[in-house]
Design a protein around this motif. Structure first.
Motif: not given
Length: 270
Positions: A142-145, A239-245
């Motif tokens: 899961p990414m950063r919720p 958590w993976y941050d999609p905005k920062k990759g």
């Protein structure tokens, strides 16, 4: 509202559109994979409750809807509003009372949160993917919720049930280069449902930024822990941050449990 069948289990019946979707979705789910569900007893309850799940493939709603219906309930998905413009699909979404989520400036999704809260208050089941989209984490964690899940979970005194799934990505890999759809041979679709998350302490507080952040991490941490059990490996500590990759600390302790720590308000998705 779900009714009790002669066996004492909840049995929620739908209308014409539910029947139409069922005739399509049941065979499709059977052909594309073998459902392996554990903890299903947590779904087999009457009254309103919120299901919180990870999101690894565009096939997730297919299996989640079928599994929920087999356990006696009809879920109301929170899905992007643009889907309501798709021919036939939009009619099915309206006919089955799904909940459109508008994407845009801050506050655009408030109408969907209000609709979801009203559905829960009237004894319906709402299902949400806090990632907001299929995860872009390279390892499919899961990414950063997003904080909307906490706002919804803290809006009333109803069960919040975590659900983790694994295997749908092997059938349809949403971000794969080349062939995305690989239906054969049939894959195992593993789903694990956990008991309701204890939010009593957080619900006793004023709903401010810190409470929302802690509830968000607690809820998605429970989903991530279930996913680690399903996958048979340790969950990441970030958590993976999609905005920062890139990944970022989940809590101040960094233990990957999702338990609230001393993280600042910037941990909430915007």
């Amino acid at each position: 509202m779900a009714r009790r069948s002669s066996t004492g289990r909840p049995s929620e019946r739908g209308g014409l559109w539910i029947g139409f979707c069922q005739t399509i979705m049941y065979p499709a789910a059977f052909l594309l994979g073998r459902e392996r569900v554990s903890g299903g007893e947590h779904l087999r309850r009457s009254g309103g409750y919120l299901v919180v799940a990870n999101h690894i493939s565009h096939l997730d709603p297919l299996y989640d809807a079928v599994i929920m219906k087999k356990h006696g309930r009809i879920p109301r998905f929170m899905a992007k509003a643009s889907l309501w413009k798709v021919p036939v699909l939009g009619n099915a979404l309206r006919g089955t009372a799904q909940i459109p989520v508008e994407r845009g400036p801050r506050g655009a999704g408030q109408a969907s949160l209000t609709a979801a809260t009203e559905a829960l208050a009237t004894g319906q089941v709402v299902l949400i993917y806090p990632d907001g989209t299929v995860t872009k984490d390279p390892d499919r964690w899961p990414m950063r919720p997003r904080p909307g899940v906490a706002s919804l979970a803290l809006a009333g005194d109803f069960p919040v049930i975590p659900l983790a799934q694994w295997g749908t990505h092997a059938v349809y890999d949403s971000y794969a280069q080349g062939r995305k759809f690989r239906p054969w041979p049939r894959k195992d679709i593993q789903v694990k449902v956990g008991p309701p998350i204890d939010l009593s302490e957080l619900r006793s507080r004023p709903v401010d930024a810190r409470t929302t952040l802690e509830a968000t991490l607690l809820i998605m941490g429970a989903v991530r822990d279930l996913l680690a059990d399903v996958r048979g490996e340790a969950a990441p500590k970030t958590w993976y941050d999609p905005k920062k990759g890139a990944a970022r600390p989940a809590t101040s302790t960094g233990d990957g449990s999702g338990r609230p720590g001393a993280a600042g308000q910037d941990g909430a998705a915007r």
